[in-house]
Design a protein around this motif. Structure first.
Motif, short mmCIF file in Angstrom:
data_model
loop_
_atom_site.label_atom_id
_atom_site.label_comp_id
_atom_site.label_asym_id
_atom_site.label_seq_id
_atom_site.Cartn_x
_atom_site.Cartn_y
_atom_site.Cartn_z
N THR A 37 32.34 -9.19 75.22
CA THR A 37 33.29 -8.30 75.90
C THR A 37 34.31 -9.10 76.71
OG1 THR A 37 31.92 -8.07 77.91
CG2 THR A 37 31.51 -6.53 76.11
N PHE A 38 34.02 -10.35 76.99
CA PHE A 38 34.97 -11.17 77.73
C PHE A 38 36.16 -11.59 76.86
CE2 PHE A 38 31.75 -12.86 81.09
CZ PHE A 38 31.70 -11.60 81.63
N VAL A 39 35.97 -11.60 75.53
CA VAL A 39 37.08 -11.98 74.64
C VAL A 39 38.20 -10.94 74.72
CG1 VAL A 39 37.74 -12.47 72.26
CG2 VAL A 39 35.52 -13.25 73.12
N PRO A 40 37.93 -9.64 74.50
CA PRO A 40 39.03 -8.66 74.69
C PRO A 40 39.52 -8.59 76.13
CG PRO A 40 36.92 -7.55 74.22
CD PRO A 40 36.72 -9.00 73.95
N LEU A 41 38.65 -8.87 77.10
CA LEU A 41 39.09 -8.89 78.50
C LEU A 41 40.15 -9.96 78.71
CD1 LEU A 41 38.77 -7.94 81.47
CD2 LEU A 41 36.96 -9.65 81.70
N LEU A 42 39.89 -11.15 78.21
CA LEU A 42 40.86 -12.25 78.32
C LEU A 42 42.14 -11.91 77.57
CD1 LEU A 42 41.61 -15.14 79.17
CD2 LEU A 42 40.45 -15.95 77.10
N LEU A 43 42.00 -11.38 76.36
CA LEU A 43 43.18 -11.03 75.56
C LEU A 43 44.00 -9.93 76.23
CD1 LEU A 43 41.67 -11.12 71.96
CD2 LEU A 43 43.44 -12.64 72.87
N SER A 44 43.34 -8.98 76.90
CA SER A 44 44.09 -7.90 77.56
C SER A 44 44.95 -8.44 78.69
CB SER A 44 43.13 -6.82 78.07
OG SER A 44 42.33 -7.30 79.14
N PHE A 45 44.46 -9.43 79.42
CA PHE A 45 45.27 -10.02 80.48
C PHE A 45 46.39 -10.88 79.90
CE2 PHE A 45 41.70 -8.83 83.23
CZ PHE A 45 42.39 -8.35 84.33
N MET A 46 46.16 -11.48 78.73
CA MET A 46 47.23 -12.21 78.06
C MET A 46 48.31 -11.25 77.58
SD MET A 46 44.90 -15.01 76.00
CE MET A 46 46.29 -15.97 75.37
N VAL A 47 47.89 -10.10 77.05
CA VAL A 47 48.85 -9.07 76.64
C VAL A 47 49.64 -8.57 77.85
CG1 VAL A 47 49.03 -6.69 75.80
CG2 VAL A 47 47.62 -8.35 74.57
N TYR A 48 48.97 -8.42 78.98
CA TYR A 48 49.63 -8.01 80.23
C TYR A 48 50.74 -9.01 80.58
CZ TYR A 48 50.16 -6.81 85.21
OH TYR A 48 50.67 -6.46 86.44
N GLY A 49 50.42 -10.31 80.47
CA GLY A 49 51.43 -11.33 80.76
C GLY A 49 52.58 -11.29 79.78
N GLN A 50 52.26 -11.10 78.49
CA GLN A 50 53.31 -11.01 77.47
C GLN A 50 54.21 -9.79 77.71
OE1 GLN A 50 53.93 -13.08 74.68
NE2 GLN A 50 52.55 -14.52 75.67
N PHE A 51 53.61 -8.68 78.10
CA PHE A 51 54.36 -7.45 78.34
C PHE A 51 55.36 -7.65 79.48
CE2 PHE A 51 54.87 -3.42 80.65
CZ PHE A 51 55.26 -2.57 79.63
N HIS A 52 54.90 -8.23 80.57
CA HIS A 52 55.79 -8.41 81.73
C HIS A 52 56.78 -9.56 81.53
CE1 HIS A 52 54.37 -5.42 84.57
NE2 HIS A 52 53.15 -5.64 84.14
N ALA A 53 56.52 -10.40 80.53
CA ALA A 53 57.49 -11.44 80.19
C ALA A 53 58.59 -10.91 79.28
CB ALA A 53 56.77 -12.62 79.52
N GLY A 54 58.44 -9.63 78.86
CA GLY A 54 59.46 -9.00 78.03
C GLY A 54 59.32 -9.30 76.55
N ASN A 55 58.19 -9.85 76.13
CA ASN A 55 58.00 -10.17 74.71
C ASN A 55 57.62 -8.93 73.90
OD1 ASN A 55 58.45 -12.91 75.20
ND2 ASN A 55 56.31 -13.28 75.69
N THR A 56 58.05 -8.89 72.65
CA THR A 56 57.73 -7.77 71.76
C THR A 56 56.29 -7.87 71.30
OG1 THR A 56 60.02 -7.68 71.00
CG2 THR A 56 58.35 -6.60 69.62
N LEU A 57 55.55 -6.78 71.48
CA LEU A 57 54.14 -6.77 71.11
C LEU A 57 53.83 -5.83 69.97
CD1 LEU A 57 52.71 -6.76 74.74
CD2 LEU A 57 52.50 -8.63 73.11
N ALA A 58 54.78 -4.96 69.62
CA ALA A 58 54.53 -3.96 68.58
C ALA A 58 54.40 -4.62 67.21
CB ALA A 58 55.66 -2.94 68.56
N ILE A 59 53.59 -3.99 66.35
CA ILE A 59 53.42 -4.46 64.99
C ILE A 59 53.43 -3.27 64.05
CG2 ILE A 59 50.89 -4.44 65.24
CD1 ILE A 59 50.80 -6.76 63.23
N ALA A 60 54.10 -3.41 62.91
CA ALA A 60 54.17 -2.34 61.91
C ALA A 60 54.06 -2.97 60.52
CB ALA A 60 55.47 -1.55 62.04
N VAL A 61 53.07 -2.53 59.74
CA VAL A 61 52.82 -3.06 58.39
C VAL A 61 52.61 -1.88 57.45
CG1 VAL A 61 51.29 -4.48 56.98
CG2 VAL A 61 51.73 -5.13 59.36
#
Length: 490
Positions: A37-61
């Protein structure tokens, strides 16, 4: 592959590792279950940082096509401020719940953590899905693990609770699927953002169709929230499910209902939602007052907190019904705040039950003398739940009622009775347990261990952080709130 795909499917890493570990190696299974459970926890905080840095996170396939491409369903994940906060809530509570499970679950640990990680994956997918079919896929993914987690590892009436959960939520899912298919057939898309534009700009969809879809969504997500009288299954789950799973259920799964009402109800059918806002407010008042009055007469601690959840979800409905910035922001704050507070309350209930083998109010008393840390955390969590200034509960209730008083002052005036009742039933129950007459069977039990202290301290820290500095959330929510208000003409 993208950050969001990694985040959603990261629990599979732990699940695959668990499959090769012998089930008799309990210590190793518990360790892997927690670390997974710590793996998604770490990734969620990384996503938080990416979001506030203004990076695009959306994916469409490209995923599925019908009728030579006329109808198309893509694999789409995305995130905004609201969903980001729900993802963070999910990963934080899931990690702390895994720690609680390692203490409180006594059998079949390998199977437990496999189901648990599947449940976490489903929850992460629900909050990041950007089209209706993918949302439904992940929504269904949460039902099966919950059924087994409640039915196998719960308390005396665990099987009844599990089947009640499955029947009610299965019916809600059926309604949801019918609505999604109807929307897809009439618009040719399941993309949430595209649907928002279609509903706002195109007039070829009849008012009857829009109202029908919106009311069906209200029923489907009303089961999940839950809205009275669709709440009885939730009471059984809160009382008879294993406490570590109740942390997940009260802290996260109920929030899918609030998320659905805000993101789909207001987001897609905003014009129709505005017109039935008074009806939503009435439902909120019923939840708030009914839950509060029933909590007051309960004789068992888990039942008090179960009815408290019903009551507090009424505040979410009242905030949503205000249909203004303060109200909707209050509803979102209440969603997040209640997730943290309810998780803490039920975690502490689990500690008390493990020590005393009871949660009956008349069999508990004097915990402040024998288990002062547990009693202190319990009292603090109760104060947060009743809305003490400086804690997250106060901020959420204040904003929700501020928005409600602006639009429907008489509804707000009636709703304050529920706030008063919250103070009464929580202090009655918690003070009786902590400072009431000392029960001989309670006097011999040890207090919180270091391992147990960690989840309680982390949850309380988040509750205090939001209460003292609410901008930590409002900063993230800003664009999501602006988008919602634009959709309803605010």
């Amino acid at each position: 592959m993208g950050w969001l795909t990694l985040l959603v499917f990261s629990p599979l890493i732990g699940l695959l590792v668990l499959t090769v570990i012998p089930k008799v190696d309990t210590r190793q299974v518990k360790l892997i279950g927690i670390l997974a459970t710590f793996v998604p926890l770490l990734l969620s905080f990384m996503v938080y940082g990416q979001f506030h840095a203004g990076n695009t996170l959306a994916i469409a396939v490209d995923w599925i096509q019908f009728a030579e491409g006329t109808f198309k369903i893509d694999y789409e994940l995305g995130i905004d401020g609201f969903t980001l906060l729900l993802v963070l809530l999910t990963t934080v509570v899931s990690s702390l719940s895994a720690i609680a499970a390692s203490i409180q679950i006594k059998q079949a640990h390998k199977a437990y953590f496999i189901w648990f990680l599947l449940l976490e994956m489903g929850m992460l997918g629900v909050f990041t899905a950007e089209n209706l079919i993918l949302f439904f896929f992940f929504f269904e993914m949460t039902l099966v693990p919950m059924f087994f987690l409640v039915g196998r590892w719960g308390f005396v009436e665990r099987e009844n609770a599990a089947y009640s959960f499955l029947i009610y939520n299965g019916l809600g899912s059926a309604v949801l699927l019918i609505v999604f298919i109807a929307i897809f057939a009439n618009t040719g898309t399941t993309n949430i953002e595209a649907l928002k534009e279609i509903m706002e700009n195109d007039s070829y969809l009849s008012e009857e169709f829009r109202y029908g879809c919106m009311l069906a969504l209200l029923i489907a997500f009303g089961v999940k929230l839950p809205i009275v009288p669709l709440h009885t299954w939730m009471l059984r789950v809160h009382v008879h499910a294993p406490v570590a799973i109740v942390m997940i259920h009260a802290g996260i799964l109920l929030k899918i209902g609030a998320y659905g009402l805000i993101n789909f109800g207001i987001g897609i059918f905003g014009d129709q939602f505005v017109k039935i806002a008074p009806f939503i407010a009435v439902l909120g008042l019923i939840n708030l007052l009914y839950g509060a009055f029933l909590a007051f007469v309960q004789t068992e601690l888990k039942s008090v907190f179960a009815y408290s959840s019903v009551s507090h979800m009424g505040i979410v409905l009242l905030g949503v019904a205000a249909m203004n910035e303060a109200g909707i922001q209050g509803a979102i704050f209440q969603t997040l705040s209640h997730g943290l507070i309810a998780s803490l309350l039920f975690f502490l209930v689990g500690i008390i039950y493990e020590r005393t083998r009871t949660t009956k109010l008349d069999k508990l008393g004097g915990l402040a003398k024998t288990m002062p840390l547990t009693a202190g955390f319990l009292l603090t969590a109760a104060l947060a739940s009743l809305g003490l200034p400086g804690m997250s509960g106060f901020v959420s209730e204040f904003m929700a009622f501020l928005g409600l008083f602006e639009k429907m002052p008489w509804m707000g005036a009636i709703g304050t009775l529920g706030i008063i009742m919250t103070v009464v039933y929580l202090l009655r129950a918690v003070l009786g347990v902590t400072y009431g007459k000392t029960i001989p069977t309670v006097s011999i039990h040890r207090d919180l261990s270091r391992k147990e202290m960690f989840p309680a301290a982390v949850l309380l820290a988040f509750i205090l952080m939001i209460g003292i500095y609410p901008n930590v959330i409002t900063h993230t929510l800003k664009f999501a709130i602006d988008s919602i208000m634009l959709g309803i003409g605010g």
